[in-house]
Design an enzyme around this catalytic site. Structure first.
Site: not given
Ligand SMILES: CC(C)=CCC/C(C)=C/CC/C(C)=C/COP(=O)(O)OP(=O)(O)O
Length: 346
Positions: A105, A149, A162, A222
């Site tokens: 997932y 979290r 969920r 970044f």
């Molecule tokens: C190579 C590289 C830089 C990789 C990074 C890949 C990347 C940005 C993955 C996203 C991971 C993630 C926790 C998203 C949810 O964000 P959120 O906390 O806003 O989630 P939610 O709103 O869905 O809970």
């Protein structure tokens, strides 16, 4: 621009996935086919709330921007969106039972996002193409901490809860995942939390290798800033019962400091090392996973030490002290000033 479009497209997928007020049968085909709608400037699908609803209602701005991108970028974004949509659709119809499911997932929800970002960096000519497994680990590390979290938010989701914590882990500590919400189950809840954190630590070293290979200073920041914040959050969540009571977030001052002071790989090693030390100091020897946790922390710490860059140590560890002292000094000063003025006024 390409990363912005990529973010908005993936955010749209996430909005469809997250909108539990819509039936699964409605969401599944949208998730599977959303990439086809990039070529239809009329397409929109109303769901989500607040800013996410605006994004979905006005998706034509995203498709317009997508069509203005270079073909190389379009292909990467389209291919990742297709794979991610398929994966999210699969997990709308299936629970996360095993650790393998959990990894699968997280691979769809974030690992693929990391893979796509590496391909966009490469297509821009600013980076070499990173190994797939490292790009995926960058996403998995972020995603797993987000799942840890969001325990309470996900379990309390209406109309339907969920569950992303894998049954294979939580069933060692409870018969139902929602039991962790209740005070009387705190000991087991925290033990389960610690196992989840220990599992997430598996990805930290891959992330260090990935970041050590990023050359462009802007792309480096970044990648590095979210990962340091992530590691800091992990340190804060470990052995912390508050996760089961509400939102636990890093202080904004510490986030600002990370954003302001992260420039090089030495900054990343220093932060990871300090956060490992914080976690180590919180390990309760009676925790069922204590020895695995300590082993993983030791391994990450060793990588940081072996980098030979840890000069200014304990940068993040002692920092809460001045932040506590400053408000204390200001309050003391105001009290003294008030006393002084009151003696002057007849
Ligand atoms: C190579 C590289 C830089 C990789 C990074 C890949 C990347 C940005 C993955 C996203 C991971 C993630 C926790 C998203 C949810 O964000 P959120 O906390 O806003 O989630 P939610 O709103 O869905 O809970």
């Amino acid at each position: 621009m390409q990363v912005c479009v990529y973010y908005l497209v993936l955010r749209a997928l996430d909005t469809v996935e997250d909108d539990t007020s819509l039936d699964t049968e409605i969401r599944v085909p949208i998730l599977r086919k959303i990439y086809c709608h990039f070529y239809d400037p009329e397409w929109h699908f109303s769901c989500g709330t607040m800013a996410f609803k605006v994004l979905m209602d006005q998706f034509h701005h995203v498709s317009t921007a997508f069509l203005e991108l270079d073909k190389n970028y379009q292909e990467v974004i389209k291919a990742i969106t297709k794979r991610m949509g398929e994966g999210m659709a699969k997990f709308l119809c299936k629970e996360v039972e095993t650790i393998e499911d959990y990894n699968e997932y997280c691979h769809y929800a974030a690992g693929l996002c990391g893979l796509g970002l590496s391909k966009l960096f490469y297509a821009s000519g600013r980076e070499d193409l990173a190994p797939e497994s490292l790009s995926i680990s960058m996403g998995l590390f972020l995603q797993k901490i987000s799942i840890i979290r969001d325990y309470l938010e996900d379990i309390n989701e209406v109309p339907k809860c969920r569950m992303f914590w894998p049954r294979q882990i939580w069933s060692k500590y409870a018969t139902k995942l929602e039991e962790f919400k209740y005070e009387e189950n705190s000991v087991k809840a925290v033990q389960c939390l610690n196992e989840m954190v220990t599992d997430a630590l598996l990805h930290a070293e891959d992330c260090l290798i990935y970041m050590s290979n990023v050359r462009d200073p802007g792309l480096f920041r970044f990648c590095a800033i979210p990962q340091i914040i992530n590691m800091g959050n992990l340190a804060m969540y470990y052995n912390n019962v508050e996760i089961f009571k509400g939102v636990v977030e890093m202080r904004r001052g510490l986030c600002a400091k990370i954003i302001d002071q992260t420039r090089t790989m030495a900054d990343v090693y220093r932060a990871f090392f300090d956060f490992c030390c914080i976690m180590e100091s919180k390990v309760d020897r009676d925790d069922p996973n204590a020895s695995t946790t300590l082993k993983r922390l030791e391994s990450i710490s060793k990588t940081c030490i072996n980098s030979g860059t840890l000069k200014q140590r304990k940068f993040y560890i002692f920092n809460h002290q001045p932040e506590f002292i400053i408000p204390f000094l200001i309050t003391s000063f105001l009290i003294m000033l008030a006393i002084h003025l009151s003696t002057k006024i007849p």
